[in-house]
Write an enzyme that holds these catalytic residues in place. Structure first.
Site, PDB file in Angstrom:
ATOM      1  CB  CYS A  64      -0.902  -0.006   1.236  1.00  0.00           C
ATOM      2  SG  CYS A  64      -2.062   1.390   1.309  1.00  0.00           S
ATOM      3  CG  ASP A  99      -0.588   3.911   5.459  1.00  0.00           C
ATOM      4  OD1 ASP A  99       0.385   4.280   6.163  1.00  0.00           O
ATOM      5  OD2 ASP A  99      -1.772   4.011   5.828  1.00  0.00           O
ATOM      6  NE  ARG A 149      -0.429   4.181   8.977  1.00  0.00           N
ATOM      7  CZ  ARG A 149      -1.633   3.794   9.401  1.00  0.00           C
ATOM      8  NH1 ARG A 149      -1.899   3.773  10.699  1.00  0.00           N
ATOM      9  NH2 ARG A 149      -2.557   3.432   8.529  1.00  0.00           N
ATOM     10  CG  HIS A 158      -1.623  -1.141   5.907  1.00  0.00           C
ATOM     11  ND1 HIS A 158      -2.182  -0.158   6.700  1.00  0.00           N
ATOM     12  CD2 HIS A 158      -1.738  -0.695   4.628  1.00  0.00           C
ATOM     13  CE1 HIS A 158      -2.594   0.843   5.939  1.00  0.00           C
ATOM     14  NE2 HIS A 158      -2.347   0.540   4.679  1.00  0.00           N
ATOM     15  CB  CYS A 184      -5.957  -0.474   4.774  1.00  0.00           C
ATOM     16  SG  CYS A 184      -5.856  -0.015   3.031  1.00  0.00           S
TER      17      CYS A 184
END
Length: 282
Positions: A93, A95, A97, A149, A152
């Site tokens: 992803c 993202d 993180r 994750h 999400c």
């Protein structure tokens, strides 16, 4: 009389000239923008200065990283500049993180990375299909990891009745996963449980999407015939990352049974006697 007329004419021309100059002279900025807009414009310039400072911080951090790398490993950049030979393709992803190299504990050059919203493998997306082809046919990666994750945003949104505009065309792929596994998800009691499980189920479906591609099938068929390879490659793995714990969890997926069940639908090649080895997915 003539002198009087000339004087009046010069004064008139001077007035016209003054008016013309006033018309083209820039007005005070606040008058042009309006008081509120002008203050906003000044804030924009100030924020641009902050952006420049942010970039300077990044460049300074980069120099410090280079210094530390050379100090720890003088030949690091020489190896990095010589080319890449990663064993892994990571599909994760976007993202912030979920940085692939960091959470895998791998150095630059060891993992080929593709990231998008909610780590989806969509056949009509030329971006991920191009990455997949290069990774499999050129880099010849041995493993493809699809990593979802928890927490999400894409998955959370796909569980709501919300039109997010353009991105909704992308998130519909997650809604399709919800439709396929609706009974299982509806049986869960809390929204958090549904979100977590949909993250896992989406990873599973994206792994199956990889198996459906001719790119992966062709390479797996070739390696299944090669006695040097114990398994058909690339091997495909589904994992989920927990940002609150930092742990990667391997999903217990029996790909072999799904491949055998749908082989007649999705197989693009006749694998013949290599079928047994080809189904060794993990």
């Amino acid at each position: 009389m003539l002198a009087t007329m000339l004087g009046r004419g010069l004064r008139a021309r001077s007035s016209v000239l003054a008016a013309a100059v006033a018309a083209v002279r820039p007005a005070p900025a606040a008058a042009v923008w309006g008081a509120a807009s002008w203050h906003g414009h000044r804030k924009l310039h100030a924020s641009r200065g902050a952006w420049r400072q942010d970039l300077n911080d990044v460049l300074a951090n980069n120099k410090e990283w280079v210094r530390k790398q050379k100090e720890a490993d003088p030949e690091f950049f020489e190896r990095l500049g010589a080319g890449q030979a990663p064993k892994y393709l990571w599909i994760g992803c976007s993202d912030s993180r979920v940085p692939a190299n960091t959470i895998m504990g791998l150095e630059p050059g060891q993992v080929f990375v593709h990231r998008n919203i909610a780590n989806l493998v969509v056949a009509s997306d030329m971006n991920i299909m191009s990455v997949l082809q290069f990774a499999v046919e050129v880099l010849k990666v041995e493993h493809i990891i699809v990593c979802g994750h928890y927490d999400c945003g894409g998955v959370k949104t796909a569980l709501t009745q919300t039109d997010m505009g353009l991105i909704e065309n992308w998130l519909r792929n997650i809604r399709d996963v919800h439709r396929i596994h609706k009974d299982e998800l509806d049986a869960l009691k809390t929204l958090e449980e549904k979100q977590h499980r949909l993250v896992e189920l989406s990873v599973f479906e994206q792994c199956l999407n990889l198996f459906k591609t001719g790119i992966v099938q062709k390479r797996r068929l070739a390696t299944s015939k090669d006695p040097e390879h114990e398994f058909a490659k690339p091997r495909i793995h589904g994992v989920v990352f927990s940002p609150s714990e930092g742990i990667l969890k391997k999903l217990p997926i029996d790909f072999r049974s799904y491949i055998n069940e749908y082989r007649g639908i999705y197989d693009l090649y006749d694998i013949g006697d290599n079928g047994a080895k080809d189904t060794k997915t993990d």
